[in-house]
Motif scaffolding. Structure first.
Motif, PDB file in Angstrom:
ATOM      1  N   GLY A  59      46.867  24.964   3.709  1.00  0.00           N
ATOM      2  CA  GLY A  59      48.190  24.430   3.413  1.00  0.00           C
ATOM      3  C   GLY A  59      48.185  22.946   3.208  1.00  0.00           C
ATOM      4  N   VAL A 114      58.525  35.749   7.702  1.00  0.00           N
ATOM      5  CA  VAL A 114      58.997  34.380   7.465  1.00  0.00           C
ATOM      6  C   VAL A 114      60.462  34.259   7.862  1.00  0.00           C
ATOM      7  CG1 VAL A 114      57.367  33.872   5.615  1.00  0.00           C
ATOM      8  CG2 VAL A 114      59.574  34.907   5.065  1.00  0.00           C
ATOM      9  N   THR A 171      60.855  26.954   3.222  1.00  0.00           N
ATOM     10  CA  THR A 171      60.257  28.284   3.206  1.00  0.00           C
ATOM     11  C   THR A 171      60.022  28.718   1.768  1.00  0.00           C
ATOM     12  OG1 THR A 171      61.332  28.955   5.280  1.00  0.00           O
ATOM     13  CG2 THR A 171      60.591  30.716   3.825  1.00  0.00           C
ATOM     14  N   LEU A 193      51.610  35.035  -1.064  1.00  0.00           N
ATOM     15  CA  LEU A 193      51.615  34.145   0.093  1.00  0.00           C
ATOM     16  C   LEU A 193      53.028  33.704   0.436  1.00  0.00           C
ATOM     17  CD1 LEU A 193      49.946  32.295   2.085  1.00  0.00           C
ATOM     18  CD2 LEU A 193      50.116  30.525   0.322  1.00  0.00           C
ATOM     19  N   ASP A 194      53.441  33.988   1.653  1.00  0.00           N
ATOM     20  CA  ASP A 194      54.689  33.437   2.184  1.00  0.00           C
ATOM     21  C   ASP A 194      54.329  32.275   3.097  1.00  0.00           C
ATOM     22  OD1 ASP A 194      56.213  35.380   0.919  1.00  0.00           O
ATOM     23  OD2 ASP A 194      56.276  36.694   2.678  1.00  0.00           O
ATOM     24  N   SER A 195      55.102  31.209   3.032  1.00  0.00           N
ATOM     25  CA  SER A 195      54.808  30.065   3.887  1.00  0.00           C
ATOM     26  C   SER A 195      56.101  29.410   4.349  1.00  0.00           C
ATOM     27  CB  SER A 195      53.934  29.037   3.156  1.00  0.00           C
ATOM     28  OG  SER A 195      54.624  28.472   2.058  1.00  0.00           O
ATOM     29  N   ASN A 237      57.389  25.744   6.769  1.00  0.00           N
ATOM     30  CA  ASN A 237      56.941  24.557   7.471  1.00  0.00           C
ATOM     31  C   ASN A 237      58.117  23.817   8.087  1.00  0.00           C
ATOM     32  OD1 ASN A 237      57.944  22.417   5.565  1.00  0.00           O
ATOM     33  ND2 ASN A 237      56.549  23.451   4.151  1.00  0.00           N
ATOM     34  N   ARG A 270      53.220  24.567  10.379  1.00  0.00           N
ATOM     35  CA  ARG A 270      53.203  25.398   9.173  1.00  0.00           C
ATOM     36  C   ARG A 270      52.628  26.763   9.510  1.00  0.00           C
ATOM     37  NH1 ARG A 270      51.756  24.434   2.883  1.00  0.00           N
ATOM     38  NH2 ARG A 270      51.242  26.590   2.368  1.00  0.00           N
ATOM     39  N   ALA A 271      53.221  27.794   8.916  1.00  0.00           N
ATOM     40  CA  ALA A 271      52.708  29.149   9.036  1.00  0.00           C
ATOM     41  C   ALA A 271      52.585  29.744   7.643  1.00  0.00           C
ATOM     42  CB  ALA A 271      53.635  30.007   9.894  1.00  0.00           C
ATOM     43  N   ASP A 272      51.489  30.455   7.413  1.00  0.00           N
ATOM     44  CA  ASP A 272      51.254  31.123   6.130  1.00  0.00           C
ATOM     45  C   ASP A 272      50.964  32.588   6.379  1.00  0.00           C
ATOM     46  OD1 ASP A 272      51.338  28.880   4.192  1.00  0.00           O
ATOM     47  OD2 ASP A 272      49.616  28.157   5.329  1.00  0.00           O
ATOM     48  N   HIS A 298      49.229  35.407   4.545  1.00  0.00           N
ATOM     49  CA  HIS A 298      48.318  35.662   3.411  1.00  0.00           C
ATOM     50  C   HIS A 298      48.325  37.152   3.096  1.00  0.00           C
ATOM     51  CE1 HIS A 298      46.416  31.600   3.891  1.00  0.00           C
ATOM     52  NE2 HIS A 298      46.828  31.786   5.131  1.00  0.00           N
ATOM     53  N   THR A 321      48.194  32.615   9.419  1.00  0.00           N
ATOM     54  CA  THR A 321      47.611  31.368   9.919  1.00  0.00           C
ATOM     55  C   THR A 321      48.746  30.427  10.287  1.00  0.00           C
ATOM     56  OG1 THR A 321      47.430  30.455   7.670  1.00  0.00           O
ATOM     57  CG2 THR A 321      45.473  31.548   8.597  1.00  0.00           C
TER      58      THR A 321
END
Length: 252
Positions: free
Chosen positions: A22, A86, A116, A122-124, A126, A148-150, A152, A213
């Protein structure tokens, strides 16, 4: 996970550089009435450098540890995301309550800020906060925190985490594994007091659980002799607790 902090590449929410899945943001806000050209400006520059280096971070990790990425790294099939999902406000979901026992959120400017993104692969999400030490009076008692979260959905992120960890190690960061959070988690730390005037502190916790992650980073630049930053053990305890809480909240 970004590779950041004080180091060979200069100060920043990156310092030596940045690596990981990220990008590193520019922490928002700053100290009201902070001195021009002082600690707050250094923190802003530090974060900006980190954001620039983030784009090249994955390339750095590939060059440093080529065996950890690519077809030779093992199974690249996506990993299960379980109940991870998310949210529209990661500052609320991932709120770093343990860190906020020592700091308060500086709500000037654009702090806190969150974003968001949803994508088939990929969703992310922060969150960025500018912090002020509770009860602190010095302009060197400000810090930045970024989460931050991802999720995958198209690849296995495990090789990236391993490459990122090794890149930190080769650049002189202290690394220690963290048991009990996800499938893989570690703490990163660097305290750079090489300047006669400033002391740059960087800490991070990275977590992977299946295809999820997460990382939380702390960065601050203190004026030598004016303030004492949290110790490495304090930062590890706070960030580890907040990482564990955020990861649990993403499963609710």
């Amino acid at each position: 996970m970004p590779l950041a902090g004080p180091g060979p590449g200069g100060p920043g929410h990156a310092g030596p550089g940045t690596a990981g899945p990220g990008p590193v943001p520019v922490p928002a806000g700053g100290a009201p009435g902070g001195r021009s050209g002082g600690n707050l400006r250094r923190n802003a520059v530090w974060a900006f450098v980190g954001a620039l280096l983030a784009s090249a971070g994955w390339t750095t990790a590939v060059l440093v540890v080529p065996g950890m990425v690519g077809s030779s790294s093992g199974d690249s099939a996506p990993r299960s995301l379980g109940s991870y999902h998310v949210s529209d406000d990661f500052c609320a979901v991932g709120k770093p309550n343990r860190l906020l026992e020592k700091y308060s959120v500086n709500t000037t400017g654009s702090s806190p800020s969150h974003h968001t993104d949803r994508n088939p692969a990929l969703d992310s999400m922060n969150c960025s906060m500018s912090l002020k030490r509770t009860g602190g009076t010095s302009d060197s008692e400000y810090a930045s925190v970024y989460l931050r979260a991802d999720l995958h959905k198209a690849v296995n992120p495990a090789p990236e985490l391993s490459a990122n960890k090794e890149t930190y190690r080769t650049r002189g960061y202290q690394i220690s594994n963290i048991p009990g959070i996800g499938e893989d988690a570690y703490f990163v730390y660097k305290d750079d007091g090489s300047s006669d005037k400033y002391r740059d502190v960087y800490a991070e916790v990275d977590v992977r659980d299946g295809g999820m992650t997460f990382y939380i980073t702390y960065s601050a630049s203190y004026t030598q002799g004016k303030a004492t930053p949290p110790s490495m053990d304090e930062l590890r305890t706070m960030l580890q607790s907040d990482a564990d809480s955020a990861v649990r909240a993403m499963r609710k």
